[in-house]
Write an enzyme that holds these catalytic residues in place. Sequence first.
Site, PDB file in Angstrom:
ATOM      1  N   ASP A  31      54.392  33.862  55.273  1.00  0.00           N
ATOM      2  CA  ASP A  31      53.683  34.262  56.492  1.00  0.00           C
ATOM      3  C   ASP A  31      54.702  34.582  57.590  1.00  0.00           C
ATOM      4  O   ASP A  31      55.454  33.699  58.008  1.00  0.00           O
ATOM      5  CB  ASP A  31      52.766  33.098  56.914  1.00  0.00           C
ATOM      6  CG  ASP A  31      52.111  33.347  58.261  1.00  0.00           C
ATOM      7  OD1 ASP A  31      52.031  34.526  58.670  1.00  0.00           O
ATOM      8  OD2 ASP A  31      51.684  32.360  58.898  1.00  0.00           O
ATOM      9  N   ASP A  39      51.681  37.580  54.498  1.00  0.00           N
ATOM     10  CA  ASP A  39      51.502  38.981  54.874  1.00  0.00           C
ATOM     11  C   ASP A  39      52.651  39.836  54.331  1.00  0.00           C
ATOM     12  O   ASP A  39      53.619  39.321  53.771  1.00  0.00           O
ATOM     13  CB  ASP A  39      51.388  39.116  56.405  1.00  0.00           C
ATOM     14  CG  ASP A  39      52.478  38.338  57.125  1.00  0.00           C
ATOM     15  OD1 ASP A  39      53.644  38.419  56.677  1.00  0.00           O
ATOM     16  OD2 ASP A  39      52.179  37.623  58.100  1.00  0.00           O
ATOM     17  N   ASP A 108      47.704  46.527  42.760  1.00  0.00           N
ATOM     18  CA  ASP A 108      46.513  46.149  42.016  1.00  0.00           C
ATOM     19  C   ASP A 108      45.486  47.259  42.179  1.00  0.00           C
ATOM     20  O   ASP A 108      45.346  47.833  43.261  1.00  0.00           O
ATOM     21  CB  ASP A 108      45.943  44.843  42.594  1.00  0.00           C
ATOM     22  CG  ASP A 108      45.529  43.874  41.512  1.00  0.00           C
ATOM     23  OD1 ASP A 108      44.623  44.241  40.745  1.00  0.00           O
ATOM     24  OD2 ASP A 108      46.096  42.775  41.437  1.00  0.00           O
ATOM     25  N   ASP A 216      42.619  45.826  37.300  1.00  0.00           N
ATOM     26  CA  ASP A 216      41.739  44.661  37.247  1.00  0.00           C
ATOM     27  C   ASP A 216      40.586  44.876  36.263  1.00  0.00           C
ATOM     28  O   ASP A 216      39.904  45.898  36.335  1.00  0.00           O
ATOM     29  CB  ASP A 216      41.179  44.451  38.662  1.00  0.00           C
ATOM     30  CG  ASP A 216      40.476  43.135  38.845  1.00  0.00           C
ATOM     31  OD1 ASP A 216      41.151  42.095  38.839  1.00  0.00           O
ATOM     32  OD2 ASP A 216      39.232  43.151  38.996  1.00  0.00           O
ATOM     33  N   HIS A 351      47.320  34.479  39.422  1.00  0.00           N
ATOM     34  CA  HIS A 351      46.517  33.860  40.485  1.00  0.00           C
ATOM     35  C   HIS A 351      45.195  33.290  39.980  1.00  0.00           C
ATOM     36  O   HIS A 351      44.430  32.741  40.760  1.00  0.00           O
ATOM     37  CB  HIS A 351      46.273  34.903  41.578  1.00  0.00           C
ATOM     38  CG  HIS A 351      45.505  36.076  41.058  1.00  0.00           C
ATOM     39  ND1 HIS A 351      46.045  36.970  40.140  1.00  0.00           N
ATOM     40  CD2 HIS A 351      44.240  36.485  41.272  1.00  0.00           C
ATOM     41  CE1 HIS A 351      45.138  37.873  39.846  1.00  0.00           C
ATOM     42  NE2 HIS A 351      44.034  37.602  40.517  1.00  0.00           N
TER      43      HIS A 351
HETATM   44  C1  NOJ Z   1      40.287  39.521  37.782  1.00  0.00           C
HETATM   45  C2  NOJ Z   1      41.132  39.058  38.929  1.00  0.00           C
HETATM   46  O1  NOJ Z   1      42.378  38.663  38.454  1.00  0.00           O
HETATM   47  C3  NOJ Z   1      40.375  37.940  39.599  1.00  0.00           C
HETATM   48  O2  NOJ Z   1      41.148  37.264  40.555  1.00  0.00           O
HETATM   49  C4  NOJ Z   1      39.135  38.523  40.212  1.00  0.00           C
HETATM   50  O3  NOJ Z   1      38.334  37.478  40.741  1.00  0.00           O
HETATM   51  C5  NOJ Z   1      38.302  39.293  39.188  1.00  0.00           C
HETATM   52  N1  NOJ Z   1      39.086  40.108  38.321  1.00  0.00           N
HETATM   53  C6  NOJ Z   1      37.326  40.193  39.879  1.00  0.00           C
HETATM   54  O4  NOJ Z   1      38.007  41.228  40.529  1.00  0.00           O
END
Ligand code: NOJ
Length: 588
Positions: A31, A39, A108, A216, A351
């Site tokens: 941060d 950020d 992403d 994703d 994550h």
């Molecule tokens: C996969 C992502 O890695 C996750 O963090 C997210 O909640 C779901 N797809 C929906 O976008």
Amino acid sequence: MRQAHPASGHEGAPWWTRAVVYQVWPRSFADSDGDGVGDLRGITGKLDHLADLGVDVVWLSPVYRSPQDDAGYDISDYTDVDPDFGTLADLDELIEELHARGMKLVMDLVVNHTSDEHPWFVESRSSKDSPKRDWYWWRGPREGLDAGAPGAEPTNWRSFFSGPTWELDEASGEYYLHLFSRKQPDLNWENPEVRHAVYAMMRGWLDRGVDGFRMDVVNFLSKDVDLEGALADGPVLPGSSLGDGSASYVSGPRIHEFLAEMHEQVFAGRTEKLLTVGEMPGVTVEDAARFTDPARHEVDMVFQFEHVGLDQEGSKWARRPFDLRELKASFGRWQAGLASTGWNSLYWNNHDQPRIVSRWGDDGEHRVRSATCLATLLHLHRGTPYVYQGEELGMANFPFTSADQLRDIESLNHLREQVALGRDEAEVLAEIAWVGRDNARTPVQWDAGPHAGFTTGTPWIAVNPDADQVNAAAQREDETSVLAHYRRLIALRRELPVVALGDFTMLVPDHEHLYAFTRRFDSAAGPEELLVICNVSGEQLDLADVLPRVLEAREVVLTNAPAHLGQKDPGLLPAVLGPWEARVLRMA
Ligand code: NOJ
């Protein structure tokens, strides 16, 4: 057109066979302005850490404009940066500074769904006659039932974040589909206007200087819809009135067509070195080989989920014991399945996953040794390794004990749902503490100062109480640290063609604690062979009977045992592995 994999030869192979990717989850990285939220300028301020580690690529989790219902995976503007993270100028600066250090930036790409606050959805929802109505999945109630009646949802599917996947829009009396939260409506990829709007957006980011995309849940884009436009119910889930709809959307009927079209529309003809990786829950080895076959021009590599489900039964919250032999069977099949065509991604963490040192290592007595043992095991496989922020420090799970410590929508919805079903809150919290996503999302531990040096303000989620012991500053100059070991592993992949490209052979598949394999590569200078041995346990392990070949080793390439660091002569190492000891040995 992008390069095909050559049969052999380090130089001719795609650049990402030698690369290591580092994932930044921006909210918790660093941060810069003291508001408690990580950020972009915070990331730019820490690039020396990444350069020192030696990574080639940064994958940045979403920084786009978002109501943050699912921590940025609910995007309301694909073309702008969320004020929480900074500005477009800050992003340009980050790209420039990364490029100046020879690193790339992969963004992403979240296009299975948007936020319900995205103008596309706002327009789509505005009326049944909207020109964008068909950009999302709108359906009337189940035949014979009134909208809003129990069970009237168009299908029985359960959402990933608890409850049904359909939300009623009172104004029109129709439901919209959301595989994730109700604020994440699914885009309708059957509609070519949707696809072309996404491709245009992607081209815009490449033109701006980004070097590729992590996509994703990209194998959910194609839904299995019949000629009348209907979607089918799935098998009812145990203990639930809802069903599993995955057969209708995991690698659906048009997914290969969509990805090939995306490649053609976005990537074909570009000469930059780009990287694409598709996140693909439920993908099979056979399908992954198809998705990553260079001749098909779909994606460079996929994230598969088989190994991270090995200690789960039925649902992610239901724990079963981890068995190393199952991990060997799984990784072994993936290595073999993508040996001649396609490419693996290698990961323990991201994550969405709990911290590996807490999950399958030992975050107590053997924290450093188990973190480095598991790192060695993973990085010596064939594929592109991904390091998730803090993994290189051996960061552990957070000791969550109460609901007010949690921030993640998935965990909070699960807690609410299970308590409403009558379960004990402490029991559900224990599940969340074990596998919940907030474990990965606590701030990166930079030093032993206030809030681990992450922020001068109040962090949006608490810092792990072990930060005084586990932090980057304490490890930077320590050759026996987890950080130093990751640095060595990353360098090794770049130095030795056998690490990047060698064939993989699993050894002792039935041994409970020893994870051993060879990598072999025929280079112009002759055959190279490495033997990798990892003691995945807190007990000593005698190798003499189990793996006598270790006595033939010619050189110690890497070890995680401080007493043996720098030792090159394998004859001087005992034929016994200490707890969590790992060695990489040169055989030829
Ligand atoms: C996969 C992502 O890695 C996750 O963090 C997210 O909640 C779901 N797809 C929906 O976008």
